[in-house]
Design a protein around this motif. Structure first.
Motif, PDB file in Angstrom:
ATOM      1  N   LEU A  77       0.840  -1.195   0.000  1.00 19.48           N
ATOM      2  CA  LEU A  77       0.000   0.000   0.000  1.00 19.48           C
ATOM      3  C   LEU A  77       0.873   1.242   0.000  1.00 19.48           C
ATOM      4  CD1 LEU A  77      -2.676  -1.062   2.644  1.00 19.48           C
ATOM      5  CD2 LEU A  77      -2.860  -1.182   0.158  1.00 19.48           C
ATOM      6  N   ALA A  78       0.393   2.291  -0.661  1.00 16.70           N
ATOM      7  CA  ALA A  78       1.125   3.555  -0.700  1.00 16.70           C
ATOM      8  C   ALA A  78       1.155   4.185   0.682  1.00 16.70           C
ATOM      9  CB  ALA A  78       0.474   4.511  -1.700  1.00 16.70           C
ATOM     10  N   SER A  79       2.333   4.685   1.087  1.00 17.21           N
ATOM     11  CA  SER A  79       2.487   5.227   2.441  1.00 17.21           C
ATOM     12  C   SER A  79       2.844   6.699   2.426  1.00 17.21           C
ATOM     13  CB  SER A  79       3.563   4.445   3.204  1.00 17.21           C
ATOM     14  OG  SER A  79       4.806   4.518   2.502  1.00 17.21           O
ATOM     15  N   SER A  92      -9.156   6.321  -0.613  1.00 13.88           N
ATOM     16  CA  SER A  92      -7.933   5.984  -1.346  1.00 13.88           C
ATOM     17  C   SER A  92      -7.400   4.612  -0.927  1.00 13.88           C
ATOM     18  CB  SER A  92      -6.876   7.067  -1.110  1.00 13.88           C
ATOM     19  OG  SER A  92      -5.647   6.716  -1.717  1.00 13.88           O
ATOM     20  N   LEU A  93      -7.398   4.353   0.385  1.00 15.49           N
ATOM     21  CA  LEU A  93      -6.944   3.046   0.865  1.00 15.49           C
ATOM     22  C   LEU A  93      -7.880   1.933   0.390  1.00 15.49           C
ATOM     23  CD1 LEU A  93      -5.904   4.003   4.507  1.00 15.49           C
ATOM     24  CD2 LEU A  93      -4.378   3.354   2.632  1.00 15.49           C
ATOM     25  N   GLN A  96      -6.993   1.067  -3.084  1.00 12.52           N
ATOM     26  CA  GLN A  96      -5.731   0.327  -3.156  1.00 12.52           C
ATOM     27  C   GLN A  96      -5.880  -1.124  -2.706  1.00 12.52           C
ATOM     28  OE1 GLN A  96      -2.089   2.346  -1.755  1.00 12.52           O
ATOM     29  NE2 GLN A  96      -3.364   4.168  -1.404  1.00 12.52           N
ATOM     30  N   GLY A  97      -7.064  -1.480  -2.198  1.00 10.19           N
ATOM     31  CA  GLY A  97      -7.299  -2.872  -1.842  1.00 10.19           C
ATOM     32  C   GLY A  97      -7.155  -3.185  -0.374  1.00 10.19           C
TER      33      GLY A  97
END
Length: 420
Positions: A77-79, A92-93, A96-97
């Motif tokens: 996941l993007a951090s 958004s999270l 991202q799945g």
């Protein structure tokens, strides 16, 4: 000394007199015992009610939770902290799945059967934790997430035998526990008893009570002041007094019909809004404030008015600088009674639509909302056993809110109380 004078000086405490005196003392003693017994009985009933609500409500502040360890380094996941600080970070999270990530690790940690009993909305709590601390995305973290309603019933030795067996197995592994649920106080209504909260209804009650107080208190006090200090005594004022006394005894559902016919006709797009609910409850509360206000103003000694007039005060100054401050404690007593009654009302608010399912807290006085009594009424009608404990917990919150509101009013009453 003559016999007539001696007879007049003879003692009057005859046997019949002593008998009547003993009967009177016995009656007074019985009255004291009956009064003391009534007080003791009332205290016992109150303690039983509060104890019963507390015992049943303790479970409402808890929920069944599953332990799930998530390795975010595998999730990818993007951090970016800047992205997580945006208002739509949870969405958004989700894109991202994150829901699938939580489901994957739940099945890996608890097995396919145990992982399937994780609440479908549990990922939202993981999202909140990640948004609060983005550093979680760079390592592993352990979460206690809500279980499904079926698994919660199994943990409580209810429901199907399969769920009870699964709950016993997960509990023995230390992966399933009944834990304190502080989120109950900050979430709103939901279809799952594991996810419900009281904040939406509590905020709706606070907004509704603010509108009620801002409308009923000044109008009621000014009406009482005019009727007692300025209004002429004729048949019209007598008719107004009788009408106010009758309004104080009108069933609350009638005021709900009035709010439905008038306020929702004027504001058709504000159904179930705290503004409409507050105006409806203000109509119901105002007669109580007027009656108590008139009695408090009437109790102010006439010498206060005469002394103020004697030193050159105008009638308006006498009313607002002398009479009203001295009558304020009595007025606040009536306000406490009226607001307490309004806080517990359900029928008039049901008629104006404040029984809607509201999943988010109201943003303001014109947003859709519900109130605590209506929320309690709706939860008590649910079939799911989990809502029973939530109902008792909501009653405890309502009682605490009522005590805090009354405590503030009593403090203000004692602060302004005068003696003469």
């Amino acid at each position: 000394m003559s016999e007539t004078a001696a007879a007049k000086r003879a003692p009057t405490r005859t046997e019949a007199f002593e008998k009547r005196l003993k009967q009177r003392y016995a009656a007074e003693k019985r009255f004291r015992y009956v009064g003391l017994g009534a007080i003791i009985f009332s205290i016992i009933v109150l303690l039983f009610l509060l104890g019963n609500m507390t015992i049943n409500g303790i479970g409402g502040f808890q929920r069944a939770e599953l332990e799930v360890q998530i390795d975010f380094t595998e999730a990818g996941l993007a951090s970016d902290p800047a992205a997580l600080a945006l208002p739509n970070a949870a969405q958004s999270l989700e894109l991202q799945g994150l829901p699938q990530v939580v489901e994957f690790f739940a099945e890996r940690e608890l097995g396919e059967e145990g992982g399937s009993q994780l609440d479908p909305q549990a990922w939202r709590e993981v999202a909140e934790a990640v948004i609060e601390d983005p550093a979680l995305l760079r390592g592993q973290a352990t979460f206690w997430l809500p279980a499904s309603a079926g698994l919660a019933s199994g943990l409580a030795d209810e429901g199907s035998q399969e769920m009870q067996a699964l709950a016993d197995r997960l509990e023995a592994q230390g992966r399933l526990e009944t834990r304190l649920d502080p989120g109950f106080l900050v979430r709103s209504d939901a279809t799952n008893p594991q996810q419900v909260g009281i904040w939406g209804a509590l905020k709706g009650s606070i907004l509704t009570m603010i509108v009620t107080l801002l409308l009923a208190f000044p109008i009621g006090v000014l009406a009482a002041l005019y009727l007692e200090e300025y209004a002429p005594k004729n048949r019209w004022t007598d008719l107004i007094e009788v009408s106010i006394n009758n309004l104080a005894a009108v069933p609350s559902i009638i005021f709900g019909l009035l709010g439905l016919a008038v306020f929702l006709w004027i504001f058709p797009n504000m159904r179930s809004a705290p503004l409409i609910g507050g105006m409806t409850l203000a109509l119901m509360t105002m007669p109580v404030i007027v009656i108590s206000g008139r009695n408090a103003i009437k109790a102010v000694p006439p010498s206060i008015r005469d002394g103020a007039l004697a030193i050159g005060a105008s009638p308006v100054q006498v009313a607002f600088h002398h009479v009203l401050p001295l009558a304020l404690p009595g007025i606040l007593t009536g306000t406490i009674i009226g607001m307490a009654r309004a806080l517990g009302e359900t029928a008039p608010l049901l008629l104006i639509g404040m029984r809607a399912f509201v999943a988010t807290p109201p943003d303001g006085f014109t947003s859709p909302a519900t109130v605590l009594p209506v929320q309690i009424f709706l939860w008590s009608d649910e079939i799911d056993r989990g809502f029973v404990e939530r109902t008792s917990a909501a009653i405890i919150v309502l009682l605490v809110f009522l005590l805090l509101m009354n405590g503030l009013a009593i403090y203000l009453r004692n602060k302004f109380e005068k003696t003469w």
